[in-house]
Design an enzyme around this catalytic site. Structure first.
Site, PDB file in Angstrom:
ATOM      1  N   LYS A  22       0.838  -1.211   0.000  1.00 28.55           N
ATOM      2  CA  LYS A  22       0.000   0.000   0.000  1.00 28.55           C
ATOM      3  C   LYS A  22       0.870   1.257   0.000  1.00 28.55           C
ATOM      4  CE  LYS A  22      -1.954   1.526   4.009  1.00 28.55           C
ATOM      5  NZ  LYS A  22      -1.541   2.925   4.244  1.00 28.55           N
ATOM      6  N   ASN A  23       1.844   1.282   0.893  1.00 26.60           N
ATOM      7  CA  ASN A  23       2.628   2.511   1.048  1.00 26.60           C
ATOM      8  C   ASN A  23       3.630   2.750  -0.082  1.00 26.60           C
ATOM      9  OD1 ASN A  23       1.147   2.983   3.302  1.00 26.60           O
ATOM     10  ND2 ASN A  23       2.813   2.703   4.775  1.00 26.60           N
ATOM     11  N   CYS A 118      -5.295  12.993  12.861  1.00 26.58           N
ATOM     12  CA  CYS A 118      -5.994  11.735  12.965  1.00 26.58           C
ATOM     13  C   CYS A 118      -5.720  11.180  14.352  1.00 26.58           C
ATOM     14  CB  CYS A 118      -5.590  10.775  11.864  1.00 26.58           C
ATOM     15  SG  CYS A 118      -3.932  10.198  12.012  1.00 26.58           S
ATOM     16  N   ARG A 123      -0.087  15.039  13.016  1.00 25.85           N
ATOM     17  CA  ARG A 123       0.364  14.814  11.642  1.00 25.85           C
ATOM     18  C   ARG A 123       0.274  16.055  10.752  1.00 25.85           C
ATOM     19  NH1 ARG A 123      -1.488   8.811   9.914  1.00 25.85           N
ATOM     20  NH2 ARG A 123       0.440   8.876   8.751  1.00 25.85           N
ATOM     21  N   ASP A 309       4.503   1.129  12.377  1.00 24.37           N
ATOM     22  CA  ASP A 309       3.343   0.419  11.827  1.00 24.37           C
ATOM     23  C   ASP A 309       3.256  -1.039  12.294  1.00 24.37           C
ATOM     24  OD1 ASP A 309       2.507   2.680  10.575  1.00 24.37           O
ATOM     25  OD2 ASP A 309       3.033   2.053   8.544  1.00 24.37           O
ATOM     26  N   ARG A 401      -8.836  -0.476   5.031  1.00 24.55           N
ATOM     27  CA  ARG A 401      -8.017   0.573   4.406  1.00 24.55           C
ATOM     28  C   ARG A 401      -6.655   0.022   3.991  1.00 24.55           C
ATOM     29  NH1 ARG A 401      -6.489   4.890   8.046  1.00 24.55           N
ATOM     30  NH2 ARG A 401      -5.070   5.134   6.315  1.00 24.55           N
TER      31      ARG A 401
HETATM   32  C1  UD1 Z   1       4.008   7.232   6.541  1.00 22.92           C
HETATM   33  C2  UD1 Z   1       3.221   5.959   6.366  1.00 22.92           C
HETATM   34  C3  UD1 Z   1       2.657   5.495   7.704  1.00 22.92           C
HETATM   35  C4  UD1 Z   1       3.768   5.374   8.732  1.00 22.92           C
HETATM   36  C5  UD1 Z   1       4.599   6.656   8.790  1.00 22.92           C
HETATM   37  C6  UD1 Z   1       5.825   6.521   9.681  1.00 22.92           C
HETATM   38  C7  UD1 Z   1       2.355   6.071   4.119  1.00 22.92           C
HETATM   39  C8  UD1 Z   1       1.172   6.287   3.245  1.00 22.92           C
HETATM   40  N1  UD1 Z   1       2.142   6.210   5.424  1.00 22.92           N
HETATM   41  O1  UD1 Z   1       3.116   8.244   7.014  1.00 22.92           O
HETATM   42  O2  UD1 Z   1       2.033   4.228   7.508  1.00 22.92           O
HETATM   43  O3  UD1 Z   1       3.206   5.124  10.005  1.00 22.92           O
HETATM   44  O4  UD1 Z   1       5.062   7.013   7.477  1.00 22.92           O
HETATM   45  O5  UD1 Z   1       6.624   5.456   9.260  1.00 22.92           O
HETATM   46  O6  UD1 Z   1       3.439   5.761   3.653  1.00 22.92           O
HETATM   47  N2  UD1 Z   1       5.620  15.225  10.601  1.00 22.92           N
HETATM   48  C9  UD1 Z   1       5.602  16.590  10.846  1.00 22.92           C
HETATM   49  N3  UD1 Z   1       5.477  17.438   9.776  1.00 22.92           N
HETATM   50  C10 UD1 Z   1       5.378  16.970   8.485  1.00 22.92           C
HETATM   51  C11 UD1 Z   1       5.402  15.588   8.252  1.00 22.92           C
HETATM   52  C12 UD1 Z   1       5.527  14.730   9.323  1.00 22.92           C
HETATM   53  O7  UD1 Z   1       5.692  17.032  11.990  1.00 22.92           O
HETATM   54  O8  UD1 Z   1       5.279  17.788   7.563  1.00 22.92           O
HETATM   55  C13 UD1 Z   1       5.759  14.278  11.732  1.00 22.92           C
HETATM   56  C14 UD1 Z   1       4.522  13.379  11.889  1.00 22.92           C
HETATM   57  O9  UD1 Z   1       3.497  14.006  12.641  1.00 22.92           O
HETATM   58  C15 UD1 Z   1       5.112  12.179  12.590  1.00 22.92           C
HETATM   59  C16 UD1 Z   1       6.513  12.087  11.977  1.00 22.92           C
HETATM   60  O10 UD1 Z   1       6.808  13.381  11.451  1.00 22.92           O
HETATM   61  O11 UD1 Z   1       5.219  12.409  13.974  1.00 22.92           O
HETATM   62  C17 UD1 Z   1       6.674  11.066  10.878  1.00 22.92           C
HETATM   63  O12 UD1 Z   1       5.636  11.214   9.936  1.00 22.92           O
HETATM   64  P1  UD1 Z   1       5.806  10.808   8.398  1.00 22.92           P
HETATM   65  O13 UD1 Z   1       7.052   9.987   8.252  1.00 22.92           O
HETATM   66  O14 UD1 Z   1       5.660  12.015   7.559  1.00 22.92           O
HETATM   67  O15 UD1 Z   1       4.545   9.850   8.206  1.00 22.92           O
HETATM   68  P2  UD1 Z   1       3.556   9.783   6.959  1.00 22.92           P
HETATM   69  O16 UD1 Z   1       4.267  10.046   5.699  1.00 22.92           O
HETATM   70  O17 UD1 Z   1       2.326  10.573   7.272  1.00 22.92           O
END
Ligand code: UD1
Length: 421
Positions: A22-23, A118, A123, A309, A401
């Site tokens: 998925k990711n 969420c 996030r 995850d 999902r």
């Molecule tokens: C992706 C994965 C999700 C996984 C996560 C961490 C997908 C579709 N989803 O989510 O399954 O749990 O990586 O491995 O691939 N953050 C900020 N600002 C930002 C972006 C992130 O503060 O602009 C923080 C987030 O709140 C979180 C951390 O950084 O605490 C990591 O998030 P991120 O790696 O961006 O996760 P996702 O890409 O949302």
């Protein structure tokens, strides 16, 4: 609303086929926006998030031809492209924000809904926005939408992410592919879905993406990308989940369709709790122990550390261990939603800040449960498989999902599980 009824305990046995990731599929689907020619993507998992991303791409004006037998889609650009990603689609799936970089680099404008928070944490998307701004995107946020544009082509830049983010790394790579000149991204996320699959996909289509250091990638912008047919990798988290299924239930599983080298950290932990594991090309053979050993401390980290995850699934497992274990969650601020539900099955877990103390030796007893998010829900499924009696898991749309046909895969290996509508 669908629910699962699971009668335990069961010991699983047999073979499981891992679906497409998925990711990995989500950013690759978002990348199709960069193309003038058709893009064929194979081995897509049949899960709700993929349907949502396809709806989003379709709503932007691309034509989608599905081939259900091959689990593949062909995405074809039409003359009528819009650059609006609505709240109704982005709210259910945060990865919707991944269309922002591609839309701005290709069409020079985008209006995309903010994904919002969420249950597992706030996030935000500040790293996405800051990186795209450095490439030349200008934006304002109004009424829940990012209104973004660029006067000319995005321009290559040097960007150092202040914190590692999977989504921000993907958005920045996608935007840089068609930017003019060279982009250097430092402190990138290096999950296999990015460093392996997204990179391979883009380069096969003619992009110039080169990893020059462990967390550094250089991208030389190209004018356009070529027609491509690509098969996405297997799902790392689904594979890890089934490894836990075998370990928690004294099971004996052959897990097909995933490269074990990519989940070394997880497999080493499962060996430490007592699982017997053999790995072959795209096959993992795993036998669960009679007695599960505790682990002093597991800390979630960015790849190649232990993935957040799989945190909830390992918590179910460690409830069955012969002593106390600690899990520390360092990626998301509120990812212990499953704890209250595991307690309903008899688990002894306390939480202090970002650490969960898991007091082992639990004989789970079936109960009625509520799913809260994707990975928390599957942790409840794992505990219910080894619980005495019947468990009912409500709100399983969370599971749909991200896990393809999980009840069919579990039934096939001996779990008594039914979906009730
Ligand atoms: C992706 C994965 C999700 C996984 C996560 C961490 C997908 C579709 N989803 O989510 O399954 O749990 O990586 O491995 O691939 N953050 C900020 N600002 C930002 C972006 C992130 O503060 O602009 C923080 C987030 O709140 C979180 C951390 O950084 O605490 C990591 O998030 P991120 O790696 O961006 O996760 P996702 O890409 O949302």
């Amino acid at each position: 609303m669908d629910k699962f009824v699971i009668k335990g305990p069961s010991k699983v046995k047999g073979t499981v086929d891992i679906s497409g990731s998925k990711n990995a599929s989500l950013p690759i689907l978002a990348a199709s926006i960069l193309f003038d020619e058709s893009v064929e993507i194979n081995n897509l998992p049949k899960v709700k998030d993929i349907d949502t991303m396809l709806l989003l791409i379709q709503s932007l004006g691309f034509k989608i031809k599905k081939n259900k037998k091959k689990n593949s889609v062909k995405i074809i650009k039409t003359k009528n492209i819009h650059t609006f990603a609505p709240y109704s689609l982005v709210k259910t799936m945060r990865a919707g924000i991944l269309v922002l970089g591609p839309l701005v680099t290709k069409f020079k404008k985008a209006k995309t809904s903010l994904p919002g928070g969420c249950l597992i944490g706030a996030r935000p998307i500040n790293y996405h926005l800051n990186a795209l701004e450095k490439l030349g995107m200008v934006y304002k946020i109004e009424k829940g939408y990012v209104h973004a544009s660029s006067h000319s082509n995005l321009k290559g830049a040097k960007i150092i992410f202040p914190k590692i983010s999977v989504g921000a790394t993907e958005n920045a790579i996608l935007a840089s592919v068609l930017a003019s000149g060279k982009t250097i991204l430092k402190n990138c996320a290096i999950e296999p879905e990015i460093k392996h699959d997204l990179t391979n996909f883009l380069n096969k289509a003619g992009a110039k993406v080169t990893w020059t250091g462990k967390r550094t990638v250089e991208i030389i912008g190209v004018k356009s990308l070529k027609k491509i047919s690509y098969t996405v990798m297997g799902d790392r988290i689904e594979c890890g989940t089934f490894c836990v299924v075998a370990t928690i239930s004294q099971g004996n599983l052959k897990i097909k369709g995933f490269d074990a080298k990519l989940i070394k950290t997880e497999l080493n932990l499962l060996k430490r709790v007592g699982a017997k594991i053999k790995t072959y090309k795209n096959l993992i053979s795993i036998i669960g122990p009679k007695k599960i050993k505790n682990i002093k401390l597991i800390e979630t980290k960015e790849y190649d550390g232990f993935p957040t995850d799989l945190q909830a699934q390992f918590m179910s497992l460690l409830c069955k261990a012969n002593g106390k274990s600690i899990i520390s969650e360092s990626i998301f601020e509120n990812r212990f939603m499953h704890v209250a539900e595991l307690r309903r099955l008899g688990a002894k877990i306390t939480i202090k800040n970002n650490k969960a103390n898991i007091f082992g030796n639990t004989n789970f007893q079936g109960a009625e449960l509520m799913s809260s998010d994707l990975r928390a829900s599957v942790a409840l499924v794992l505990a219910s498989i080894v619980a005495n009696g019947t468990s009912v898991i409500n709100r399983i749309y969370h599971l749909d999902r991200g896990y393809e046909s999980i009840e069919k895969k579990l039934s096939k290996i001996g779990v008594d599980i039914k979906r009730v509508s």
